[in-house]
Enzyme design. Structure first.
Site, PDB file in Angstrom:
ATOM      1  N   HIS A   1       0.819  -1.218   0.000  1.00 37.90           N
ATOM      2  CA  HIS A   1       0.000   0.000   0.000  1.00 37.90           C
ATOM      3  C   HIS A   1       0.855   1.272   0.000  1.00 37.90           C
ATOM      4  O   HIS A   1       0.312   2.379  -0.102  1.00 37.90           O
ATOM      5  CB  HIS A   1      -0.932   0.030   1.216  1.00 37.90           C
ATOM      6  CG  HIS A   1      -2.007  -1.010   1.177  1.00 37.90           C
ATOM      7  ND1 HIS A   1      -2.825  -1.195   0.097  1.00 37.90           N
ATOM      8  CD2 HIS A   1      -2.385  -1.946   2.104  1.00 37.90           C
ATOM      9  CE1 HIS A   1      -3.672  -2.187   0.338  1.00 37.90           C
ATOM     10  NE2 HIS A   1      -3.418  -2.659   1.550  1.00 37.90           N
TER      11      HIS A   1
ATOM     12  N   ASP B   1      -3.170 -10.214  -2.598  1.00 35.33           N
ATOM     13  CA  ASP B   1      -3.716  -9.772  -1.320  1.00 35.33           C
ATOM     14  C   ASP B   1      -5.200  -9.435  -1.503  1.00 35.33           C
ATOM     15  O   ASP B   1      -5.644  -9.081  -2.601  1.00 35.33           O
ATOM     16  CB  ASP B   1      -2.951  -8.529  -0.852  1.00 35.33           C
ATOM     17  CG  ASP B   1      -3.227  -8.150   0.586  1.00 35.33           C
ATOM     18  OD1 ASP B   1      -2.411  -8.493   1.449  1.00 35.33           O
ATOM     19  OD2 ASP B   1      -4.265  -7.500   0.837  1.00 35.33           O
TER      20      ASP B   1
ATOM     21  N   HIS C   1      -6.626  -6.877  -0.554  1.00 39.29           N
ATOM     22  CA  HIS C   1      -6.738  -5.437  -0.803  1.00 39.29           C
ATOM     23  C   HIS C   1      -5.891  -5.046  -2.016  1.00 39.29           C
ATOM     24  O   HIS C   1      -4.829  -5.625  -2.258  1.00 39.29           O
ATOM     25  CB  HIS C   1      -6.284  -4.657   0.431  1.00 39.29           C
ATOM     26  CG  HIS C   1      -7.004  -5.072   1.681  1.00 39.29           C
ATOM     27  ND1 HIS C   1      -6.499  -6.048   2.518  1.00 39.29           N
ATOM     28  CD2 HIS C   1      -8.181  -4.674   2.206  1.00 39.29           C
ATOM     29  CE1 HIS C   1      -7.340  -6.225   3.528  1.00 39.29           C
ATOM     30  NE2 HIS C   1      -8.370  -5.408   3.362  1.00 39.29           N
TER      31      HIS C   1
ATOM     32  N   ASP D   1      -4.780 -12.702   3.541  1.00 37.44           N
ATOM     33  CA  ASP D   1      -6.028 -12.204   4.110  1.00 37.44           C
ATOM     34  C   ASP D   1      -7.238 -12.559   3.242  1.00 37.44           C
ATOM     35  O   ASP D   1      -8.353 -12.103   3.493  1.00 37.44           O
ATOM     36  CB  ASP D   1      -5.970 -10.692   4.338  1.00 37.44           C
ATOM     37  CG  ASP D   1      -5.352  -9.935   3.176  1.00 37.44           C
ATOM     38  OD1 ASP D   1      -5.093 -10.554   2.121  1.00 37.44           O
ATOM     39  OD2 ASP D   1      -5.120  -8.719   3.309  1.00 37.44           O
TER      40      ASP D   1
END
Length: 581
Positions: A395, A429, A431, A518
């Site tokens: 990120h 991931d 996200h 995740d």
């Protein structure tokens, strides 16, 4: 100091310059070699089918790119053998272990390829075949060197028969079985010798000569000469081909646990690394490697120098145990940075839950070192490397941090590797990998691909849409696959296959996986439900791509299954990779 690096082709300037230096070494060290043989080196790398061998080039180079030595190996995948064409140090380069380091890399490469061994020619150490005393001395030194690795001339054959009766120095055929104990049978040896003589020396050796030499390999099993130069106690010390290229190079952030935010609900904790290590250390497929220390220029290549300096300064000024969370975001006038350091956090951050503290800098800096260490292992010849790091990084954008991420580990490694070939990043991931997208959005030498929860419900909310495909030179080199909040495994794997097809069509030289776990069932930050078996399947599909692959750890916060899922993914990746060298 030097490092060993594999050269796949001469498409990029760094490789083109290295190949040119190899050609110069060949010209100076092998003055009798035909100019055409030197000139065709780049074509050997580019067109393996044309030359009926797959050429593998390793170089020993200094940090500034000066080539100190090289080795060229030919691989015949159908007959499953390797042939050593050349190995040489550069002129006036003596000692330093260059020859040994290069040959050890070739042995690991050959063992990974599953061949019966390495064959090569050496000039004779028999005075009857080599009357020149000086050349005889050199021949003996060379054969003594190879004896240390268990490589010996094959005996009781006609291989060293001169093509012309008055020729001297007819070569031995030397065989290195790489420490494997399987006997070399005559039928296999005959096929290999015919391939060597016809493909390498067909222009020099008449058919009748080749038939005669091939037919002389009839002992069962084929025998090699007993040691002539080693002392009796030395054979036990023969360096083994360990098969390390078949293992996953593992670099662990040994400073991750200094970054421990103890606030309630902060899920990015040191136990994540311990959970993964506890499970993967059960497997014999990893080789722990020492993490190097890399200059800051690698971070500056993917992050704004002003952001880097702010991050360093604010971490130094904070008291132990104190964290600063961004809470003011100057979107109305981004040109004016707040003066107060704590307030300025919002100038560089994309959320309110990623803290700055005294140890964040050191932990994040070491994560980049881990990723670059793994990148170097790929350059060295490993097919798989795993940077087990926290804090995560995907990120972190060019000038901002967030999502528990400060420096983009995968981006730093991708930029580094892009100097040696195109790179694809696949982010799995839950996200969106907004960091890589922003950093490489205008570049075509790094393809960024992300499979993630749709930004209408998943962090970071503002990026990861399907129509974000790159800009300028990078147009078409960013691909997002946003998926619904609830989905079944079949849909996920179908999307993965589409992403892998996109990567395959791009034809990168290296692949980087941003591994977020995740996506697992019950993860507190996601809504999907992948199982351990699904992660194994995911790994196998990615591993089937015939690319050197670096895995960088990102998210995954359900600690009861985190290690199990990591183990299944990496096992699948490894099993897929070793069947597709």
């Amino acid at each position: 100091m030097f490092r060993i690096r594999r050269i796949f082709d001469d498409a990029l300037p760094a490789n083109r310059d290295a190949v040119a230096q190899v050609q110069l070494i060949l010209k100076e060290q092998f003055p009798m070699l035909a100019a055409a043989d030197i000139e065709k080196i780049p074509d050997l790398l580019r067109n393996p089918l044309k030359h009926r061998f797959r050429s593998i080039l390793y170089i020993a180079e200094e940090q500034k790119g000066a080539v100190q030595g090289f080795a060229l190996l030919s691989h015949e995948p159908n007959l499953k053998f390797c042939y050593l064409d050349y190995i040489s140090a550069a002129p006036r380069v003596t000692g330093g272990g260059i020859g040994g380091a290069l040959y050890e890399h070739l042995r690991e490469e050959a063992l990974f390829l599953g061949v019966v061994g390495i064959f090569f020619e050496c000039l004779p150490d028999d005075p009857a075949l080599c009357p020149d005393a000086e050349i005889l001395k050199q021949n003996r030194a060379r054969l003594k060197f190879y004896e240390k690795y268990g490589a010996f001339p094959i005996i009781s054959t006609a291989y060293e028969t001169p093509v012309k009766p008055d020729d001297d120095n007819p070569p031995y055929l030397v065989f290195d079985n790489l420490g494997q104990q399987a006997p070399l049978r005559p039928a296999k040896a005959q096929a290999i010798v015919r391939a060597i003589l016809e493909r390498r020396y067909g222009h020099l050796c008449p058919k009748e000569y080749i038939d005669m030499v091939v037919a002389s390999f009839r002992e069962d099993p084929i025998r090699t000469r007993p040691p002539r130069y080693l002392k009796k106690e030395e054979p036990a010390e023969v360096p083994a081909a360990t098969g390390r290229f078949r293992r996953i190079a593992l670099a662990v952030n040994d400073r991750h646990d200094i970054h421990h935010v103890r606030e309630r609900g902060y899920v990015e904790s040191p136990v994540r690394i311990r959970s993964i290590l506890r499970e993967i250390e059960k497997l014999p497929i990893f080789e722990r490697v020492e993490v190097g220390e890399y200059p800051e220029k690698h971070i500056r290549a993917v992050h704004d120098p002003e952001y880097i300096e702010y991050f360093r300064r604010v971490c130094k000024t904070l008291e132990p145990g104190k964290s600063v969370y961004p809470y003011v975001f100057p979107i109305r006038n981004a040109a004016r940075r707040p003066k107060e350091m704590a307030v300025r956090a919002g100038y560089y951050c994309i959320d309110t839950f990623t803290p700055l503290n005294q140890n964040a800098w050191n932990a994040a800096r070491r994560g980049v070192d881990c990723a670059l260490t793994c990148a170097d292992r790929l350059l060295e010849g490993y097919r798989l490397a795993y940077a087990l790091v926290r804090p995560p990084g995907h990120h972190a954008e060019y000038r901002s941090f967030g999502g528990f991420c400060y420096f983009n580990n995968a981006a730093a490694a991708a930029h580094y590797l892009s100097g040696y070939g195109k790179v694809a990043i696949l982010d799995v991931d839950y996200h969106h990998g907004n960091g890589q997208q922003v950093i490489f959005y205008q570049r075509s030498d790094v393809l960024t691909v992300s499979i993630h929860g749709h930004p209408k419900f998943a962090y970071p909310y503002f990026s990861g849409f399907e129509d974000e495909t790159g800009e300028g030179e990078g147009l078409g080199f960013n691909r997002n696959y946003p998926l619904p909040e609830q989905l079944d495994t079949a849909t996920y794997l179908k999307t993965l296959d589409r992403a892998l097809k996109k990567i395959s069509d791009y034809r990168p030289r290296y692949l980087i996986i941003c591994l977020g776990l995740d996506t697992a069932k019950g993860d507190p930050t996601g809504t999907w439900s992948l199982s351990a078996r699904d992660f194994n399947d995911l790994g196998k599909r990615i591993g089937a791509l015939p690319l050197p692959t670096l895995v960088v750890q990102e998210g995954g916060y359900k600690n009861t299954v985190l290690g199990i899922n990591a183990r299944h993914f990496l096992t699948g990746l490894w099993s897929g990779k070793i069947t597709s060298p």
